[in-house]
Design an enzyme around this catalytic site. Structure first.
Site, short mmCIF file in Angstrom:
data_model
loop_
_atom_site.label_atom_id
_atom_site.label_comp_id
_atom_site.label_asym_id
_atom_site.label_seq_id
_atom_site.Cartn_x
_atom_site.Cartn_y
_atom_site.Cartn_z
N HIS A 1 0.82 -1.22 0.00
CA HIS A 1 0.00 0.00 0.00
C HIS A 1 0.84 1.25 0.00
O HIS A 1 2.05 1.23 0.24
CB HIS A 1 -0.97 -0.01 1.20
N CYS B 1 3.24 -5.17 6.44
CA CYS B 1 2.83 -4.64 5.15
C CYS B 1 4.03 -4.05 4.41
O CYS B 1 5.04 -3.69 5.01
CB CYS B 1 1.77 -3.57 5.32
#
Length: 165
Positions: free
Chosen positions: A124, A140
Site C-alpha cells: 500500500h 505490510c
C-alpha cells in the site's frame, strides 16, 4: 455523485503520471514475468518484466519479527481504502480508532492498497513517506503514493507476490 468519483479517480491517477520506477537488470529464473518480488533486506519491490529486467521501487518492510517471507498473490485492489487496525496493531496502539476512513490524512494506506491472500498484509501507499527504505511496518509493504499508483495500474488481482529475505 459521478463528479465526485471522477475527481477522486483523477487525483489518484495523477500520482501515477509522476511515477518513474527504475528499470533494472533482473535475471532470477525463479520468478516469471509479471511476478512482484519483495526483497526485505534490500527494501525494494521488483515487478519482473520480460527480457531479464524488472521495475524497481523503494519500499518500507516489516520491522524485526514482523517481516514475512513466502508466496502469495494479490487478493484485492482498492483505491483510498478505509483501514481497520489488525489486533496486533491495536494491542500496541490502543488509542487508534476502529476504522480510519479512506482518504483521511491519518489513514496509513495512502492512495491505494493491494491486499494479499492468506493474511492481514497489503502492499500500500503511505502517509509517512519518510518510512520508505526502512523496516518499520507490522508486515505490510509500504510504497510512496506515486509508486503504489504506478504499480496499481501495472498489475491485477491474482498477480503472484513473493517476499524473500
Amino acid at each position: 455523485m459521478v463528479a465526485i468519483y471522477l475527481a477522486i479517480g483523477l487525483a489518484f491517477w495523477s500520482h501515477a503520471a509522476a511515477a518513474a520506477p527504475e528499470l533494472v537488470s533482473f535475471s532470477d529464473a525463479r520468478f516469471a514475468p509479471g511476478t512482484i518480488v519483495v526483497s526485505n533486506s534490500q527494501k525494494r519491490l521488483y515487478l519482473v518484466q520480460r527480457g531479464g529486467t524488472a521495475l524497481r521501487y523503494p519500499v518500507a518492510v516489516g520491522k524485526r519479527g514482523k517481516a514475512w517471507t513466502g508466496r502469495t498473490f494479490i487478493r484485492g485492489m482498492h483505491v483510498r481504502p478505509a483501514w481497520s487496525p489488525p489486533a496486533v496493531v491495536k494491542r500496541d496502539l490502543p488509542h487508534l480508532p476502529a476504522v480510519i476512513p479512506g482518504g483521511a490524512a491519518n489513514n496509513p494506506m495512502g492512495v491505494a492498497a493491494m491486499t494479499l491472500a492468506g493474511g492481514e498484509f497489503a502492499i500500500h501507499g503511505t502517509n509517512r513517506p519518510g518510512s520508505i527504505g526502512r523496516a518499520v511496518s507490522y508486515g505490510c509493504i509500504r510504497m510512496q503514493n506515486r509508486d503504489i499508483a504506478d504499480l496499481f495500474r501495472r498489475v491485477n488481482v491474482r498477480t503472484p507476490v513473493v517476499a524473500v529475505n
